[in-house]
Design an enzyme around this catalytic site. Structure first.
Site: not given
Length: 484
Positions: A228, A261, A340
């Protein structure tokens, strides 16, 4: 010549001759009491004590039946004096007594007030002699040195009547030895991993921008991050890598896996060392961990915490792409937007997870959430396999059973459809079956079944327990695969 039976007669003294101790007095002489020139009546106290300053009448014998008044002289307080005995009749009472001072009167009732008034308020105390103060200072210094060599000593210098001046010891400040970094400490882990962690700045074809983190996984310049983070540049855009030294370089997208992911980008000639992988299956709840990344664009941020839980089913990704299901490691190390793709490492500086998601308070708007002590990382065992597939093939696969699960059902994973010829169909699963266990692991939601399946690899077999019409059944399913 007549005789007297009482006493022999004594010749009379010549008239007018003075009496001496050798001449007996004439008959009748001395019958009148002699008054002492200096009477001791001043030293006696009676029931009604007269003032010593007034003249006293001669002492009279007590009347018949009357008790003699008691003398309250120094004898009453325990002092014993020798009794006076006259040498001859009529000898005067001695008035001069050596060493006799008389009774000491008690102090007045306001003695303390008198003493207090003796000092003039507002007057400073008298200054001590400089020699006395110097001696006292030397004695205090010697006692301080004897009490302990490690104690700080205050030197008192005597000025010209201006009072003592306190001087602090001139100890070198800020010139100590460098602290030793303990092996396994957070500072040691940060020192080892920070050069390998990079910041990603992504710009999409639609001018959207995002930031994230990543870490170098080999000597070829490959960087592992979250899908993402780079998804907006998958169909055009740019990805910039900023190293710890502040050097910015352009990276290319090698491959990505929305199902897990994860994504891999590469920078040719990247000047950064690679990390060392650990084993997430050996992680235990409560062990110390460190998270490194660029939260809110702040590159090189280090936070620490513990592993709070394992095998936590978490949904990650964004609404514009396929959702990711993670069998995550939960940590309370502070993770915020921008973390992230950064590494979660153990105290041996080995990466055991990829920071991917945080829990949000219900009702909070998207993009307005921050760390609340619930962060989630993809286990490195899974991330390593996926990264190897992406580097080798540019794509990755994930395991499936070939059935659709009702995401709204609770109390298990209820099958809503079964694909023909799928592993689920071959195992005998039907629509309406409720799966409650996978390899003796409880299944209470659809997410828990999906993330449990994705911890395996395609071709592996799993044991399922399910209910049909209220009766428990079992089935063995060989997992298929799908690209994503």
């Amino acid at each position: 010549m007549s005789t007297n039976d009482a006493e022999p007669s004594t010749p009379a003294a010549p008239s007018g001759a003075p009496l001496t101790g050798l001449t007996p007095p004439a008959p009748g002489t001395g019958t009148t009491p002699l008054t002492s020139p200096r009477s001791d009546s001043a030293y006696r106290q009676t029931a009604s004590t007269p003032s010593p300053a007034l003249p006293q009448p001669p002492l009279q014998p007590p009347a018949a039946g009357q008790q003699p008044m008691r003398s309250v002289t120094q004898r009453s307080f325990g002092a014993q004096e020798p009794t006076f005995r006259p040498v001859y009749p009529g000898q005067a009472w001695p008035t001069e007594r050596p060493g006799y001072q008389g009774p000491v009167p008690p102090p007045p009732l306001d003695w303390h007030q008198q003493q207090a008034r003796a000092y003039t308020p507002g007057q400073p105390p008298k200054k001590l002699d400089n020699r006395v103060m110097l001696i006292a200072a030397i004695v205090a210094l010697v006692i301080g040195l004897l009490a302990g060599g490690g104690a700080a000593v205050t030197v008192v210098a005597l000025s010209d009547g201006n009072g003592p001046i306190t001087k602090q010891p001139e100890v070198p400040v800020g010139t100590g030895t460098d602290p030793k970094i303990r092996s396994g400490s957070v500072s040691a882990v940060a020192g080892s991993l920070l050069p390998s962690v990079v910041q990603l700045r992504v710009e999409g074809s639609d001018n959207s921008q995002s930031t994230g983190s990543g870490f170098v996984i080999d000597n070829a310049g490959h960087v592992l991050t979250n899908n993402h983070v780079v998804a907006s540049a998958a169909k055009g855009g740019s990805i910039q890598i900023i190293t710890e030294k502040g050097k910015s370089q352009t990276a290319r997208l090698v491959g990505r896996s929305p199902a897990y992911d994860l994504a891999v980008v590469q920078v040719i000639g990247l000047d950064a060392p690679s990390v060392q992988f650990g084993r997430s299956d050996l992680a235990i709840v409560g062990q110390d961990v460190v998270a490194i990344g660029s939260p809110l664009g702040l590159a090189g941020t280090v936070t620490s915490g513990i592993i709070s839980a394992k095998n936590r089913p978490v949904t990650a990704g964004d609404s514009t792409d396929q959702a990711s299901y993670i069998n995550a490691l939960q940590t309370d190390a502070a993770i915020n937007p921008g973390n992230s793709g950064g590494p979660l490492v153990d105290m041996n500086a080995r990466v055991i997870g990829v920071n991917s998601a945080i829990a949000a308070v219900r009702g909070a708007q998207e993009g307005q959430t921050g760390n609340i002590g619930l962060g989630f990382a993809i286990p490195i065992d899974q991330a390593r396999r996926t990264a190897q597939q992406l580097i080798a093939n540019g794509k990755a696969t994930y395991p499936v059973i070939g059935a659709t699960i009702d995401m709204q059902f609770e109390g298990g994973a209820r099958v809503s459809s079964v694909a023909a010829g799928s592993p689920a169909a071959r195992a005998g699963l039907r629509v309406g079956d409720v799966i409650t266990e996978i390899n003796q692991q409880l299944v209470d939601t659809a997410e828990s079944l999906i993330v449990a399946i994705r911890t395996h690899q395609p071709g592996e077999s799993v044991r399922l327990v399910y209910e049909r019409s209220g009766r428990p059944r079992e089935a063995t399913v060989t997992l298929g695969q799908q690209i994503g």
